[in-house]
Design a protein around this motif. Structure first.
Motif, PDB file in Angstrom:
ATOM      1  N   TYR A  38       0.871  -1.185   0.000  1.00 18.72           N
ATOM      2  CA  TYR A  38       0.000   0.000   0.000  1.00 18.72           C
ATOM      3  C   TYR A  38       0.906   1.233   0.000  1.00 18.72           C
ATOM      4  CZ  TYR A  38      -4.007   2.864   1.662  1.00 18.72           C
ATOM      5  OH  TYR A  38      -5.010   3.798   1.805  1.00 18.72           O
ATOM      6  N   ALA A  39       1.150   1.779  -1.193  1.00 20.85           N
ATOM      7  CA  ALA A  39       2.181   2.809  -1.365  1.00 20.85           C
ATOM      8  C   ALA A  39       1.921   4.049  -0.526  1.00 20.85           C
ATOM      9  CB  ALA A  39       2.289   3.185  -2.838  1.00 20.85           C
ATOM     10  N   GLU A  40       0.690   4.493  -0.469  1.00 22.68           N
ATOM     11  CA  GLU A  40       0.393   5.714   0.288  1.00 22.68           C
ATOM     12  C   GLU A  40       0.705   5.532   1.763  1.00 22.68           C
ATOM     13  OE1 GLU A  40      -3.329   8.786   1.160  1.00 22.68           O
ATOM     14  OE2 GLU A  40      -3.552   7.208  -0.343  1.00 22.68           O
ATOM     15  N   ALA A  41       0.302   4.390   2.319  1.00 25.42           N
ATOM     16  CA  ALA A  41       0.575   4.129   3.737  1.00 25.42           C
ATOM     17  C   ALA A  41       2.072   3.932   3.978  1.00 25.42           C
ATOM     18  CB  ALA A  41      -0.202   2.903   4.207  1.00 25.42           C
ATOM     19  N   LEU A  42       2.765   3.283   3.047  1.00 26.43           N
ATOM     20  CA  LEU A  42       4.219   3.120   3.172  1.00 26.43           C
ATOM     21  C   LEU A  42       4.910   4.474   3.211  1.00 26.43           C
ATOM     22  CD1 LEU A  42       4.598   0.181   0.660  1.00 26.43           C
ATOM     23  CD2 LEU A  42       5.384   0.097   3.035  1.00 26.43           C
ATOM     24  N   ALA A  45      16.608   5.025   9.820  1.00 30.74           N
ATOM     25  CA  ALA A  45      16.983   3.679   9.373  1.00 30.74           C
ATOM     26  C   ALA A  45      15.746   2.825   9.117  1.00 30.74           C
ATOM     27  CB  ALA A  45      17.891   3.008  10.402  1.00 30.74           C
ATOM     28  N   GLU A  46      14.700   3.038   9.900  1.00 31.25           N
ATOM     29  CA  GLU A  46      13.446   2.307   9.707  1.00 31.25           C
ATOM     30  C   GLU A  46      12.608   2.935   8.594  1.00 31.25           C
ATOM     31  OE1 GLU A  46      11.469   1.231  13.623  1.00 31.25           O
ATOM     32  OE2 GLU A  46      13.068   2.580  14.297  1.00 31.25           O
ATOM     33  N   ALA A  47      12.760   4.234   8.389  1.00 34.29           N
ATOM     34  CA  ALA A  47      11.981   4.920   7.356  1.00 34.29           C
ATOM     35  C   ALA A  47      12.430   4.515   5.952  1.00 34.29           C
ATOM     36  CB  ALA A  47      12.119   6.433   7.521  1.00 34.29           C
ATOM     37  N   ILE A  48      13.728   4.298   5.783  1.00 34.09           N
ATOM     38  CA  ILE A  48      14.279   4.037   4.441  1.00 34.09           C
ATOM     39  C   ILE A  48      13.595   2.862   3.743  1.00 34.09           C
ATOM     40  CG2 ILE A  48      16.366   3.240   3.233  1.00 34.09           C
ATOM     41  CD1 ILE A  48      17.942   5.131   5.172  1.00 34.09           C
ATOM     42  N   PRO A  49      13.447   1.690   4.387  1.00 32.21           N
ATOM     43  CA  PRO A  49      12.800   0.584   3.666  1.00 32.21           C
ATOM     44  C   PRO A  49      11.333   0.846   3.323  1.00 32.21           C
ATOM     45  CG  PRO A  49      13.302  -0.043   5.935  1.00 32.21           C
ATOM     46  CD  PRO A  49      13.998   1.244   5.679  1.00 32.21           C
ATOM     47  N   GLN A  50      10.670   1.697   4.098  1.00 32.98           N
ATOM     48  CA  GLN A  50       9.274   2.041   3.768  1.00 32.98           C
ATOM     49  C   GLN A  50       9.230   2.829   2.458  1.00 32.98           C
ATOM     50  OE1 GLN A  50       7.396   0.431   5.862  1.00 32.98           O
ATOM     51  NE2 GLN A  50       9.138   0.099   7.224  1.00 32.98           N
ATOM     52  N   PHE A  51      10.114   3.813   2.344  1.00 33.81           N
ATOM     53  CA  PHE A  51      10.171   4.597   1.107  1.00 33.81           C
ATOM     54  C   PHE A  51      10.619   3.739  -0.073  1.00 33.81           C
ATOM     55  CE2 PHE A  51      11.093   8.318   4.094  1.00 33.81           C
ATOM     56  CZ  PHE A  51       9.792   8.792   4.041  1.00 33.81           C
ATOM     57  N   GLU A  52      11.563   2.837   0.176  1.00 31.50           N
ATOM     58  CA  GLU A  52      12.040   1.962  -0.903  1.00 31.50           C
ATOM     59  C   GLU A  52      10.906   1.105  -1.452  1.00 31.50           C
ATOM     60  OE1 GLU A  52      16.732   1.248   0.277  1.00 31.50           O
ATOM     61  OE2 GLU A  52      15.190   0.035   1.255  1.00 31.50           O
ATOM     62  N   GLU A  53      10.097   0.555  -0.550  1.00 30.95           N
ATOM     63  CA  GLU A  53       8.987  -0.284  -0.994  1.00 30.95           C
ATOM     64  C   GLU A  53       7.920   0.559  -1.694  1.00 30.95           C
ATOM     65  OE1 GLU A  53       6.502  -3.688  -1.520  1.00 30.95           O
ATOM     66  OE2 GLU A  53       8.649  -3.310  -1.337  1.00 30.95           O
ATOM     67  N   ALA A  54       7.645   1.756  -1.166  1.00 28.64           N
ATOM     68  CA  ALA A  54       6.677   2.651  -1.816  1.00 28.64           C
ATOM     69  C   ALA A  54       7.137   3.010  -3.216  1.00 28.64           C
ATOM     70  CB  ALA A  54       6.489   3.910  -0.979  1.00 28.64           C
ATOM     71  N   LEU A  55       8.445   3.226  -3.371  1.00 32.03           N
ATOM     72  CA  LEU A  55       8.990   3.580  -4.682  1.00 32.03           C
ATOM     73  C   LEU A  55       8.991   2.379  -5.626  1.00 32.03           C
ATOM     74  CD1 LEU A  55      10.105   6.161  -5.953  1.00 32.03           C
ATOM     75  CD2 LEU A  55      12.396   5.408  -5.334  1.00 32.03           C
ATOM     76  N   ARG A  56       9.137   1.192  -5.076  1.00 28.74           N
ATOM     77  CA  ARG A  56       9.050  -0.013  -5.914  1.00 28.74           C
ATOM     78  C   ARG A  56       7.644  -0.138  -6.511  1.00 28.74           C
ATOM     79  NH1 ARG A  56       7.087  -4.815  -6.066  1.00 28.74           N
ATOM     80  NH2 ARG A  56       6.054  -4.591  -4.043  1.00 28.74           N
ATOM     81  N   VAL A  57       6.644   0.198  -5.684  1.00 29.70           N
ATOM     82  CA  VAL A  57       5.256   0.098  -6.144  1.00 29.70           C
ATOM     83  C   VAL A  57       4.914   1.229  -7.106  1.00 29.70           C
ATOM     84  CG1 VAL A  57       2.838   0.101  -5.385  1.00 29.70           C
ATOM     85  CG2 VAL A  57       4.578  -1.064  -4.010  1.00 29.70           C
ATOM     86  N   ARG A  58       5.396   2.435  -6.792  1.00 29.05           N
ATOM     87  CA  ARG A  58       5.114   3.610  -7.639  1.00 29.05           C
ATOM     88  C   ARG A  58       6.446   4.276  -7.999  1.00 29.05           C
ATOM     89  NH1 ARG A  58       0.137   6.671  -4.579  1.00 29.05           N
ATOM     90  NH2 ARG A  58       1.778   6.978  -3.048  1.00 29.05           N
ATOM     91  N   PRO A  59       7.169   3.719  -8.966  1.00 31.38           N
ATOM     92  CA  PRO A  59       8.542   4.173  -9.248  1.00 31.38           C
ATOM     93  C   PRO A  59       8.640   5.587  -9.800  1.00 31.38           C
ATOM     94  CG  PRO A  59       7.822   2.558 -10.880  1.00 31.38           C
ATOM     95  CD  PRO A  59       6.800   2.556  -9.797  1.00 31.38           C
ATOM     96  N   ASN A  60       7.566   6.149 -10.278  1.00 35.47           N
ATOM     97  CA  ASN A  60       7.632   7.489 -10.873  1.00 35.47           C
ATOM     98  C   ASN A  60       7.136   8.580  -9.939  1.00 35.47           C
ATOM     99  OD1 ASN A  60       8.609   6.469 -13.358  1.00 35.47           O
ATOM    100  ND2 ASN A  60       6.531   5.891 -13.950  1.00 35.47           N
ATOM    101  N   ARG A  61       6.885   8.252  -8.688  1.00 35.45           N
ATOM    102  CA  ARG A  61       6.358   9.248  -7.758  1.00 35.45           C
ATOM    103  C   ARG A  61       7.495  10.118  -7.223  1.00 35.45           C
ATOM    104  NH1 ARG A  61       1.678  10.427  -5.240  1.00 35.45           N
ATOM    105  NH2 ARG A  61       1.724  11.221  -3.101  1.00 35.45           N
ATOM    106  N   ALA A  62       7.513  11.372  -7.643  1.00 36.15           N
ATOM    107  CA  ALA A  62       8.627  12.272  -7.314  1.00 36.15           C
ATOM    108  C   ALA A  62       8.735  12.525  -5.816  1.00 36.15           C
ATOM    109  CB  ALA A  62       8.467  13.590  -8.059  1.00 36.15           C
ATOM    110  N   THR A  63       7.606  12.668  -5.124  1.00 42.76           N
ATOM    111  CA  THR A  63       7.667  12.974  -3.690  1.00 42.76           C
ATOM    112  C   THR A  63       8.276  11.814  -2.907  1.00 42.76           C
ATOM    113  OG1 THR A  63       5.368  12.242  -3.454  1.00 42.76           O
ATOM    114  CG2 THR A  63       5.755  14.613  -3.716  1.00 42.76           C
ATOM    115  N   THR A  64       8.003  10.583  -3.334  1.00 49.59           N
ATOM    116  CA  THR A  64       8.596   9.432  -2.649  1.00 49.59           C
ATOM    117  C   THR A  64      10.099   9.383  -2.882  1.00 49.59           C
ATOM    118  OG1 THR A  64       6.526   8.198  -2.925  1.00 49.59           O
ATOM    119  CG2 THR A  64       8.482   6.930  -2.349  1.00 49.59           C
TER     120      THR A  64
END
Length: 223
Positions: free
Chosen positions: A78-82, A96-115
């Motif tokens: 769920y990219a928005e929640a991630l 350190a915990e935030a980084i993998p959340q953003f990485e997964e969000a970016l994997r789901v929505r790779p073109n999202r500039a804010t992520t």
């Protein structure tokens, strides 16, 4: 508000009203409505995410983290929640915990500039944390990733340059200093540090030019 009151048992109505109240600044009312929505439909990932937003707006960070985490458990990827969870963790200093959340969000929505920007800033912040602990090679790796995402960030470029110098990779630091100085040509500190690196590499004339420029900038700032 009365016209917006949801019918009994209307989970969507409570959810929608909670979102509206969050936007209008009535966080207590928003939390109440969203909790009712979740009581009616506990497996609704969007309602848990929206509750996280209301808790975030109310300054209740730990509870917001729990709500976003629940949303992701209910709806993996769920990219928005991630993204929201990453923002909340980063804001709490848990980069350190935030980084993998953003990485997964970016994997789901790779073109999202804010992520991409959120991930870059988290990497930059974690680079500073690791540098303060003296792990310069890991800091350089983090700053390098931040630079790839935020090439116009002076902090990321200068952080990478310093980390490379402190991990004895002076040649690799040269183009990074050059990139940082293109972004901030009036930084006396950058000129001074770059001058010292060039001097250590035997490029003494160029090094002296940068150190002279640093002195000139400092003198100008003192006037």
């Amino acid at each position: 508000r009365e016209a917006l009151n949801p019918r009994p048992g209307d989970a969507d109505g409570h959810n929608d009203l909670g979102c509206i109240l969050t936007l209008t600044g009535d966080t207590a009312g928003a939390i109440r409505e969203l909790e009712q929505a979740i009581a009616l439909r506990p497996d609704s990932a969007p309602s848990h995410n929206n509750l996280g937003n209301a808790l975030h707006a109310a300054g209740r960070s730990a509870e917001a983290i729990a709500a976003y985490t629940k949303a992701i458990q209910l709806k993996p990827g769920y990219a928005e929640a991630l993204d929201n969870l990453g923002i909340e963790l980063a804001g709490a200093g848990r980069t350190a915990e935030a980084i993998p959340q953003f990485e997964e969000a970016l994997r789901v929505r790779p073109n999202r500039a804010t992520t991409r920007e959120n991930l870059g800033r988290a990497l930059q912040a974690q680079g500073a944390v690791v540098a303060a602990q003296g792990d310069w090679r890991e800091a350089a790796a983090l700053f390098a990733r931040a630079v790839a995402l935020l090439p116009d960030s002076i902090a990321a470029q200068s952080g990478l340059a310093v980390a490379l110098v402190n991990s004895d990779r002076l040649e690799a630091a040269v183009p990074v200093f050059q990139a940082a100085l293109r972004l901030d040509p009036k930084s006396a500190e950058l000129h001074d540090n770059f001058g010292q690196v060039l001097n250590a590499l035997g490029r003494k004339r160029e090094g002296l030019e940068h150190m002279d420029e640093a002195a000139r900038l400092r003198l100008g700032a003192a006037r």
